[in-house]
Design a protein around this motif. Structure first.
Motif, PDB file in Angstrom:
ATOM      1  N   ASP A 304       0.873  -1.166   0.000  1.00  0.00           N
ATOM      2  CA  ASP A 304       0.000   0.000   0.000  1.00  0.00           C
ATOM      3  C   ASP A 304       0.918   1.226   0.000  1.00  0.00           C
ATOM      4  O   ASP A 304       1.428   1.637   1.048  1.00  0.00           O
ATOM      5  CB  ASP A 304      -0.899  -0.003   1.232  1.00  0.00           C
ATOM      6  CG  ASP A 304      -1.883   1.152   1.244  1.00  0.00           C
ATOM      7  OD1 ASP A 304      -1.588   2.202   0.639  1.00  0.00           O
ATOM      8  OD2 ASP A 304      -2.945   1.022   1.890  1.00  0.00           O
ATOM      9  N   GLU A 306       0.481   4.463  -0.693  1.00  0.00           N
ATOM     10  CA  GLU A 306       0.022   5.672  -0.007  1.00  0.00           C
ATOM     11  C   GLU A 306       0.295   5.581   1.490  1.00  0.00           C
ATOM     12  O   GLU A 306       0.748   6.539   2.116  1.00  0.00           O
ATOM     13  CB  GLU A 306      -1.474   5.899  -0.260  1.00  0.00           C
ATOM     14  CG  GLU A 306      -1.816   6.402  -1.638  1.00  0.00           C
ATOM     15  CD  GLU A 306      -1.380   7.845  -1.874  1.00  0.00           C
ATOM     16  OE1 GLU A 306      -0.757   8.448  -0.967  1.00  0.00           O
ATOM     17  OE2 GLU A 306      -1.647   8.359  -2.972  1.00  0.00           O
ATOM     18  N   GLY A 434      -9.606   6.224 -10.397  1.00  0.00           N
ATOM     19  CA  GLY A 434      -8.198   6.350 -10.072  1.00  0.00           C
ATOM     20  C   GLY A 434      -7.559   5.087  -9.538  1.00  0.00           C
ATOM     21  O   GLY A 434      -6.373   5.087  -9.209  1.00  0.00           O
ATOM     22  N   HIS A 435      -8.310   3.997  -9.475  1.00  0.00           N
ATOM     23  CA  HIS A 435      -7.798   2.736  -8.940  1.00  0.00           C
ATOM     24  C   HIS A 435      -7.817   1.666 -10.027  1.00  0.00           C
ATOM     25  O   HIS A 435      -8.417   1.826 -11.087  1.00  0.00           O
ATOM     26  CB  HIS A 435      -8.632   2.284  -7.745  1.00  0.00           C
ATOM     27  CG  HIS A 435      -8.410   3.117  -6.523  1.00  0.00           C
ATOM     28  ND1 HIS A 435      -7.681   2.692  -5.446  1.00  0.00           N
ATOM     29  CD2 HIS A 435      -8.828   4.373  -6.224  1.00  0.00           C
ATOM     30  CE1 HIS A 435      -7.655   3.634  -4.520  1.00  0.00           C
ATOM     31  NE2 HIS A 435      -8.350   4.662  -4.971  1.00  0.00           N
ATOM     32  N   HIS A 449      -8.452  -0.653 -15.022  1.00  0.00           N
ATOM     33  CA  HIS A 449      -8.268   0.639 -14.353  1.00  0.00           C
ATOM     34  C   HIS A 449      -9.459   1.527 -14.666  1.00  0.00           C
ATOM     35  O   HIS A 449      -9.974   1.528 -15.789  1.00  0.00           O
ATOM     36  CB  HIS A 449      -6.977   1.305 -14.851  1.00  0.00           C
ATOM     37  CG  HIS A 449      -6.761   2.686 -14.327  1.00  0.00           C
ATOM     38  ND1 HIS A 449      -7.100   3.824 -15.032  1.00  0.00           N
ATOM     39  CD2 HIS A 449      -6.239   3.111 -13.146  1.00  0.00           C
ATOM     40  CE1 HIS A 449      -6.782   4.889 -14.317  1.00  0.00           C
ATOM     41  NE2 HIS A 449      -6.258   4.481 -13.170  1.00  0.00           N
ATOM     42  N   GLU A 452     -10.406   8.818 -13.738  1.00  0.00           N
ATOM     43  CA  GLU A 452     -11.103   9.727 -12.821  1.00  0.00           C
ATOM     44  C   GLU A 452     -12.493  10.083 -13.326  1.00  0.00           C
ATOM     45  O   GLU A 452     -13.387  10.413 -12.534  1.00  0.00           O
ATOM     46  CB  GLU A 452     -10.275  11.005 -12.616  1.00  0.00           C
ATOM     47  CG  GLU A 452      -8.973  10.794 -11.855  1.00  0.00           C
ATOM     48  CD  GLU A 452      -9.186  10.329 -10.422  1.00  0.00           C
ATOM     49  OE1 GLU A 452     -10.294  10.534  -9.886  1.00  0.00           O
ATOM     50  OE2 GLU A 452      -8.241   9.769  -9.829  1.00  0.00           O
ATOM     51  N   PHE A 472      -1.727  -3.253  -9.035  1.00  0.00           N
ATOM     52  CA  PHE A 472      -1.842  -1.816  -9.267  1.00  0.00           C
ATOM     53  C   PHE A 472      -1.296  -1.010  -8.099  1.00  0.00           C
ATOM     54  O   PHE A 472      -1.598  -1.277  -6.938  1.00  0.00           O
ATOM     55  CB  PHE A 472      -3.301  -1.413  -9.515  1.00  0.00           C
ATOM     56  CG  PHE A 472      -3.438  -0.019 -10.091  1.00  0.00           C
ATOM     57  CD1 PHE A 472      -2.985   0.242 -11.372  1.00  0.00           C
ATOM     58  CD2 PHE A 472      -3.999   1.010  -9.351  1.00  0.00           C
ATOM     59  CE1 PHE A 472      -3.089   1.520 -11.913  1.00  0.00           C
ATOM     60  CE2 PHE A 472      -4.118   2.282  -9.891  1.00  0.00           C
ATOM     61  CZ  PHE A 472      -3.669   2.544 -11.176  1.00  0.00           C
ATOM     62  N   ASN A 473      -0.473  -0.020  -8.422  1.00  0.00           N
ATOM     63  CA  ASN A 473       0.071   0.938  -7.459  1.00  0.00           C
ATOM     64  C   ASN A 473      -0.726   2.230  -7.615  1.00  0.00           C
ATOM     65  O   ASN A 473      -0.496   3.016  -8.536  1.00  0.00           O
ATOM     66  CB  ASN A 473       1.556   1.151  -7.749  1.00  0.00           C
ATOM     67  CG  ASN A 473       2.211   2.207  -6.866  1.00  0.00           C
ATOM     68  OD1 ASN A 473       1.547   3.033  -6.258  1.00  0.00           O
ATOM     69  ND2 ASN A 473       3.532   2.191  -6.828  1.00  0.00           N
ATOM     70  N   HIS A 474      -1.676   2.442  -6.699  1.00  0.00           N
ATOM     71  CA  HIS A 474      -2.567   3.603  -6.807  1.00  0.00           C
ATOM     72  C   HIS A 474      -1.808   4.916  -6.658  1.00  0.00           C
ATOM     73  O   HIS A 474      -2.067   5.887  -7.365  1.00  0.00           O
ATOM     74  CB  HIS A 474      -3.660   3.507  -5.740  1.00  0.00           C
ATOM     75  CG  HIS A 474      -4.416   4.781  -5.531  1.00  0.00           C
ATOM     76  ND1 HIS A 474      -5.185   5.362  -6.505  1.00  0.00           N
ATOM     77  CD2 HIS A 474      -4.499   5.615  -4.446  1.00  0.00           C
ATOM     78  CE1 HIS A 474      -5.723   6.476  -6.051  1.00  0.00           C
ATOM     79  NE2 HIS A 474      -5.317   6.656  -4.812  1.00  0.00           N
ATOM     80  N   GLN A 477      -0.040   5.375  -9.905  1.00  0.00           N
ATOM     81  CA  GLN A 477      -0.852   5.084 -11.087  1.00  0.00           C
ATOM     82  C   GLN A 477      -0.093   4.193 -12.070  1.00  0.00           C
ATOM     83  O   GLN A 477       0.159   4.550 -13.235  1.00  0.00           O
ATOM     84  CB  GLN A 477      -1.292   6.373 -11.766  1.00  0.00           C
ATOM     85  CG  GLN A 477      -2.282   7.193 -10.953  1.00  0.00           C
ATOM     86  CD  GLN A 477      -3.646   6.507 -10.831  1.00  0.00           C
ATOM     87  OE1 GLN A 477      -4.372   6.368 -11.818  1.00  0.00           O
ATOM     88  NE2 GLN A 477      -4.002   6.079  -9.628  1.00  0.00           N
TER      89      GLN A 477
END
Length: 515
Positions: A304, A306, A434-435, A449, A452, A472-474, A477
């Motif tokens: 994660d 973030e 965005g995810h 994906h 937005e 996926f690396n949010h 992106q």
């Protein structure tokens, strides 16, 4: 303080823009040496060879020094965390001495280049320190200080530093350096061109035929014929020696904040604790410096991000207090299983193909070293430390069997486990803007994906390098491969190798069963 308040992007890239891109070659080429990759290893190699009268072409898939080199923390040091006690035990005292000498001479060589070319790259001499806050690591630090001294470095053990928090101990080596890597490499590239070298950007190499000459094939169908080829793409895009079995990729995060000059550390610090913490400062403006904090290393596609950015910025703000974060970015490194970079002939049978990889987070001094080593090999005069870095070495693989097997077990877990039917995961309709998520639709796995604006786009979830399933690396992106570190944009475009082909675009079927 949350690092999200900072600009998503590298400070080095923003403050040294590359200008107009150099166009790809318009037709087939013939040169003495072709260098694949325009980071510090590739450009250093090309510059050394051009200076020696060779006709050289550099082929870069993106922009000059915009990849890993453009996202580094920009330290030039021979003290690489805790490497010398390890080398003394695994490669012997002479191996440790050769390592220290090769890295130290690289720093000195870079300093000479800065003076010779008059490069304004914010060059500053500084000490490098490996520290620990936990007193249980004191014996480890003392052993490292002793081993580094035996290897020839001016190393000392210390219990105090300029850091605004207490430490248990540190290894300190003076006479190291920090600089602006982009300004350095853009100036080096200008001089390379003045000397007759050529750089092509936006030119992805997708094929290599070894011979006399070697032939490279680009994604536009252009062929480059060269007497010698250097693969300096960070992670090798061609791997006839199965070097991927001896390399593991890790990603690290960087947050940067302005800080008053009188509060900014002037030396460079790193600790292996807390998944790494690295601290240095760089010149900024208006009586300020830029505090650069790195850490939170993880395997691509497994974290994660973030949350890790928040953890890193909280650590920095806790120790330096009152920070306003202005930038955040991430970098990626490759570790060899025996802790020594792989620089030299690509495989046992290669006579004219060379590689530079596995710098383990120390790619700036390592890249300058690689440039000198490879140019010497191509010119038939191997350096004293060529054997230490030789990718064909096998004895060290045996000695580092535990690290080798651990890495292979991790890759196998992803390679096999990703193919088993999954039982959990978000439904396609549940992917927020965005995810992204990997979804099984029928017999296929899709990497889906949501933009937005709510639009879905799908690509194959299978990495085009060796077929592992991406994640996926949010925060950045990007789709990331946990096996060998390839990274892709949401639409499948390649962001980082070793993959040389994008993820295949897919149409989303009506039936949307999630995995």
């Amino acid at each position: 303080m949350n690092a999200q308040t900072g600009t998503q992007g590298s400070y080095w890239l923003e403050t040294a823009p590359p200008g107009d891109p150099a166009p790809p070659p318009s037709g087939d080429l013939t040169v003495d040496v072709a260098v694949v990759g325009a980071g510090i290893a590739g450009l250093s190699t090309a510059w050394e060879l051009v200076r020696q009268g060779r006709e050289v072409a550099v082929l870069e898939a993106d922009r000059i020094a915009a990849g890993v080199t453009g996202h580094t923390t920009a330290k030039l040091t021979a003290l690489h965390t805790l490497v010398y006690d390890h080398l003394r035990r695994t490669r012997g005292p002479e191996g440790a001495r050769l390592y220290a000498r090769s890295q130290t001479e690289s720093i000195e060589h870079a300093s000479e280049i800065v003076d010779e070319l008059g490069i304004d790259c914010e060059w500053e001499e500084a000490a490098a320190c490996t520290y620990a806050e936990d007193p249980r690591r004191l014996d480890e630090l003392r052993a490292e200080a002793e081993a580094a001294r035996e290897a020839g470095l001016p190393a000392e053990f210390a219990t105090e530093t300029e850091l605004p928090f207490a430490i248990a101990g540190a290894v300190r080596v003076s006479g190291q350096a920090q600089f602006h890597p982009r300004k350095y490499l853009l100036a080096l590239t200008d001089d390379l061109r003045r000397r007759g070298g050529t750089v092509y950007e936006g030119t992805r190499v997708v094929g290599l035929t070894q011979g006399e000459p070697c032939v490279l094939r680009t994604d536009t169908g252009v062929s480059v014929h060269a007497g010698d080829v250097v693969i300096a793409t960070h992670y090798p895009v061609f791997d006839r020696a199965l070097l991927f079995t001896r390399l593991s990729s890790r990603r690290e995060l960087v947050v940067a904040a302005t800080i008053d000059e009188d509060r900014a550390p002037r030396d460079m610090y790193i600790t292996p604790e807390q998944a790494t913490r690295s601290v240095r400062s760089a010149p900024y403006r208006d009586g300020k410096r830029l505090l650069i904090v790195t850490g939170e290393h993880f395997t691509p596609g497994t974290a994660d991000v973030e949350e890790r950015f928040a953890r890193l910025s909280a650590w920095a703000d806790d120790r330096f207090a009152g920070l306003t974060f202005t930038y955040r970015w991430a970098t990626q490194d490759n570790d060899s299983t025996d802790s020594v970079p792989l620089v030299g002939h690509l495989h046992p049978g290669s006579r004219h193909a060379y590689v530079a990889t596995g710098f383990g987070g120390w790619g700036l001094s390592g890249g300058v070293m690689a440039g000198r080593l490879l140019s010497d090999l191509i010119n038939g005069r191997p350096a004293a430390w060529s054997g230490l870095y030789d990718p064909r070495r096998l004895a060290s693989v045996v000695r580092e069997g535990a690290s080798f097997l651990k890495h292979q077990a991790q890759v196998t877990r992803h390679f096999v486990g990703d193919r088993l039917p999954a039982v959990t995961g978000p439904a396609t309709d549940g992917i927020p803007p965005g995810h992204g998520a990997v979804v099984r639709l029928g017999a296929r796995q899709y990497a889906i994906h949501r933009d937005e604006d709510g639009t879905l786009q799908a690509v194959s979830a299978r990495c085009t390098h060796l077929g592992c399933i991406v994640s996926f690396n949010h925060a950045e992106q990007a789709w990331e491969c946990p096996c060998h570190g390839s990274r892709f944009a949401p639409d499948g475009r390649i962001l980082q190798g070793p993959a040389v082909h994008p993820l295949e675009k897919r149409d989303i079927p009506e039936k949307r069963s999630a995995i």
